[in-house]
Design a protein around this motif. Structure first.
Motif, short mmCIF file in Angstrom:
data_model
loop_
_atom_site.label_atom_id
_atom_site.label_comp_id
_atom_site.label_asym_id
_atom_site.label_seq_id
_atom_site.Cartn_x
_atom_site.Cartn_y
_atom_site.Cartn_z
N GLU A 69 -47.87 -36.37 20.89
CA GLU A 69 -47.44 -37.04 19.65
C GLU A 69 -48.43 -36.74 18.53
O GLU A 69 -48.04 -36.51 17.38
CB GLU A 69 -47.33 -38.54 19.88
N LEU A 70 -49.71 -36.76 18.87
CA LEU A 70 -50.73 -36.47 17.86
C LEU A 70 -50.68 -35.01 17.45
O LEU A 70 -50.97 -34.68 16.28
CB LEU A 70 -52.11 -36.82 18.41
N ARG A 71 -50.34 -34.13 18.37
CA ARG A 71 -50.19 -32.70 18.03
C ARG A 71 -49.18 -32.54 16.91
O ARG A 71 -49.35 -31.72 16.01
CB ARG A 71 -49.78 -31.92 19.29
N GLY A 72 -48.08 -33.29 16.94
CA GLY A 72 -47.13 -33.33 15.84
C GLY A 72 -46.46 -32.01 15.54
O GLY A 72 -46.52 -31.51 14.41
N ARG A 73 -45.81 -31.43 16.52
CA ARG A 73 -45.11 -30.17 16.27
C ARG A 73 -43.96 -30.36 15.30
O ARG A 73 -43.15 -31.27 15.46
CB ARG A 73 -44.57 -29.60 17.57
N ILE A 74 -43.87 -29.50 14.32
CA ILE A 74 -42.74 -29.56 13.39
C ILE A 74 -41.52 -28.97 14.08
O ILE A 74 -41.63 -28.25 15.08
CB ILE A 74 -43.06 -28.79 12.09
N PRO A 75 -40.28 -29.24 13.58
CA PRO A 75 -39.07 -28.75 14.26
C PRO A 75 -39.05 -27.25 14.48
O PRO A 75 -38.56 -26.77 15.50
CB PRO A 75 -37.95 -29.20 13.31
N LEU A 76 -39.61 -26.46 13.52
CA LEU A 76 -39.61 -25.01 13.68
C LEU A 76 -40.46 -24.59 14.87
O LEU A 76 -40.08 -23.70 15.64
CB LEU A 76 -40.12 -24.35 12.40
N VAL A 77 -41.60 -25.25 15.05
CA VAL A 77 -42.45 -24.92 16.19
C VAL A 77 -41.77 -25.31 17.49
O VAL A 77 -41.84 -24.59 18.49
CB VAL A 77 -43.82 -25.62 16.05
N ASN A 86 -54.60 -25.82 16.75
CA ASN A 86 -54.75 -27.26 16.75
C ASN A 86 -55.64 -27.72 17.89
O ASN A 86 -55.46 -27.28 19.04
CB ASN A 86 -53.37 -27.94 16.86
N PHE A 87 -56.59 -28.58 17.56
CA PHE A 87 -57.50 -29.16 18.54
C PHE A 87 -57.28 -30.67 18.57
O PHE A 87 -57.43 -31.33 17.53
CB PHE A 87 -58.97 -28.88 18.17
N VAL A 88 -56.92 -31.20 19.72
CA VAL A 88 -56.80 -32.65 19.89
C VAL A 88 -57.88 -33.07 20.89
O VAL A 88 -57.94 -32.57 22.02
CB VAL A 88 -55.41 -33.06 20.40
N MET A 89 -58.74 -33.99 20.45
CA MET A 89 -59.87 -34.43 21.27
C MET A 89 -59.68 -35.88 21.67
O MET A 89 -59.42 -36.74 20.82
CB MET A 89 -61.18 -34.25 20.51
N ALA A 127 -48.59 -38.07 26.75
CA ALA A 127 -47.61 -38.24 25.66
C ALA A 127 -48.29 -38.50 24.33
O ALA A 127 -47.86 -38.00 23.28
CB ALA A 127 -46.65 -39.38 26.02
N GLU A 128 -49.38 -39.29 24.35
CA GLU A 128 -50.05 -39.61 23.09
C GLU A 128 -50.69 -38.38 22.46
O GLU A 128 -50.78 -38.26 21.24
CB GLU A 128 -51.09 -40.71 23.29
N VAL A 129 -51.12 -37.43 23.31
CA VAL A 129 -51.70 -36.19 22.79
C VAL A 129 -50.62 -35.33 22.16
O VAL A 129 -50.80 -34.77 21.07
CB VAL A 129 -52.43 -35.43 23.91
#
Length: 486
Positions: free
Chosen positions: A367-375, A454-457, A363-365
């Motif tokens: 959340e960090l990805r942060g998709r906008i409503p359009l995505v 997007n890269f989340v590490m 879930a934290e990943v």
């Protein structure tokens, strides 16, 4: 501790440099999980982009972190790098054995690599400085330290002035000499560019000293026959660039670790695959026994049953193989490799890649990805594809500390991802937009058609877990930018 830096390597490659700094008295487990969020329109999915494709696009170099010395401390007094150079030169001159030759070459490479790191840090300090007088003073110090360092290396050449040493020895010395001279010249130009931000009257003297240093190095290279830049010699300039690249790889080879990767969990996989084959065989044998007992040994129903059971046995075997392979992919890695200093093991690393679904992402990943409503709206129709790249590294701090010639603090894992396959199905790199001018005429404005990767590490070391997110802006023509998102 772990340090993560990202940059654009070239038009189609992004580079992540991960530094694993080991504690000296204990084992060190480092883990990095990288989630790559890929737009659906790029058609990157398990059926079009398998593990082999991913590992073809990934280039991973593991090397030791360069020992840290200030530029002024490399060649002054009892400086460690210069001391190693002089000792190695003297030992080779006294006894040109194979062992002394290897030591001689190694310390030329290490000295040159340390000079590069020290000069780079000195240049970074000037580039980040906001005060003209302080920047000018640091440039003056760079010129003084660079002259002392290059002079000390060149003065040590006299230790090799003994009969019996072959041309290979002179070539190795010249490789280090040319590389250090090239570093001095190229970093001096970077400092001149950094000083150009300030008023000329405040930095004129420092700039002139840098220019004298460059002229002196150019004259020295011409005398020694090293490559120099000539505006009327394009072929020579191309050869010069090629030569500098080869020298860079040659010098840095002292720090790079040769890693022979092999499949992880191979024995366990074979055991599970054997279990799958056994299950299929049990099914076929039970069918044969049942029909044989009921219809006899030579009957039509038994013949049909044996054919059908053979067909189903083959499918059961493949299904169980697929099931076990899928389950094992989450418990084991694709590759593993040992990390050595020369012949001494100091650790190992493992890596794995899989496509996963949204529900498998923490879930934290997400959340960090942060998709906008359009995505999010698009995802309800065309889901964003997610690649998980896992890497686990272990370093034995005690084994690393026993390497006493230089104090090695850890390793750098340099991961380079080539995005050529990702851009194959992108639209044209530019598109036209239209607007009306105030006079009513039409104006065409061309703009980039961009895609976001997007890269989340997730970085884990000990009990600490930290996250970093990077966003890559890409067109079909290549990478435009990369930024770290907070």
């Amino acid at each position: 501790m772990i340090d993560v830096k990202a940059k654009i390597h070239d038009k189609f490659s992004v580079e992540f440099k991960v530094g694993f700094v080991a504690e000296s008295e204990c084992g060190n487990d480092f883990a990095i999980n990288t989630w790559i969020f890929v737009p659906n329109g790029l058609d990157i999915n398990p059926s079009t982009y398998g593990k082999q494709d991913f590992y073809r696009d990934v280039k991973s170099n593991v090397r030791f972190i360069t020992p840290v010395f200030p530029l002024g401390g490399i060649a002054g007094g009892t400086a460690v790098p210069l001391g190693h150079i002089r000792r190695a030169f003297a030992d080779l001159a006294a006894d040109p054995s194979r062992g002394h030759m290897a030591d001689y070459e190694y310390h030329i490479k290490m000295f040159s690599a340390i000079v590069k790191s020290a000069m780079r840090e000195a240049v970074y300090a000037v580039e980040e400085c906001g005060v003209a007088s302080v920047a000018a003073e640091m440039c003056d110090r760079f010129v003084e330290d660079a002259r002392r360092t290059t002079a000390a290396y060149r003065e040590a050449e006299r230790l090799l002035d003994v009969p019996g040493l072959g041309t290979e020895v002179k070539h190795m010395y010249a490789f280090g000499d040319e590389y250090v001279s090239h570093l001095t010249e190229s970093f001096s130009f970077r400092l001149l560019h950094a000083l150009a931000r300030f008023p000329a009257e405040e930095t004129a003297e420092a700039a002139e000293r840098l220019k004298r240093l460059v002229r002196d190095e150019v004259r020295y290279k011409e005398v020694r026959g090293y490559a120099t830049v000539a505006p009327d010699d394009p072929q020579g300039n191309r050869r010069s660039v090629y030569r500098h690249n080869v020298l860079k790889k040659y010098i840095s080879s002292a720090l790079y670790i040769r890693i022979n990767k092999r499949e992880d969990g191979r024995a366990v996989r074979q055991i599970y695959y054997s279990i799958g084959a056994g299950i299929a065989m049990v099914f076929a044998t039970v069918i044969a026994f049942v029909f044989q007992r009921r219809f006899g040994n030579f009957s039509g129903p038994l013949f049909v049953a044996l054919v059908v059971s053979y067909m189903l046995k083959d499918r059961i075997k493949e299904l169980t193989r697929y099931y076990f392979a899928h389950r094992l992919s989450h418990r084991y890695f694709d590759h593993k490799a040992d990390i050595h200093i020369k012949e001494r093991p100091i650790g190992w690393l493992r890596e794995g890649m899989d496509f996963i679904s949204d529900g498998q992402v923490p879930a934290e990943v997400m959340e960090l990805r942060g998709r906008i409503p359009l995505v999010e709206a698009e995802n309800r129709i065309f889901d964003e594809k997610i690649i998980l790249y896992r890497k686990l590294v272990y370093i034995d701090g005690q084994a690393l500390a026993r390497y006493d010639e230089y104090r090695l603090s850890g390793v750098n894992d340099i991961l380079r991802l080539h995005l050529g396959r990702f851009t194959l199905k992108m639209d044209d790199p530019q598109t036209a937009l239209y607007r009306l001018r105030d006079d009513g005429s039409e104006e065409v404005v061309y703009t980039d058609r961009i895609y976001y990767l997007n890269f989340v590490m997730q970085v884990r070391y000990g009990g600490d877990v930290t996250y970093k997110r990077f966003r890559l802006v890409v067109t079909r023509g290549g990478i435009l930018s990369i930024e770290e998102m907070n």
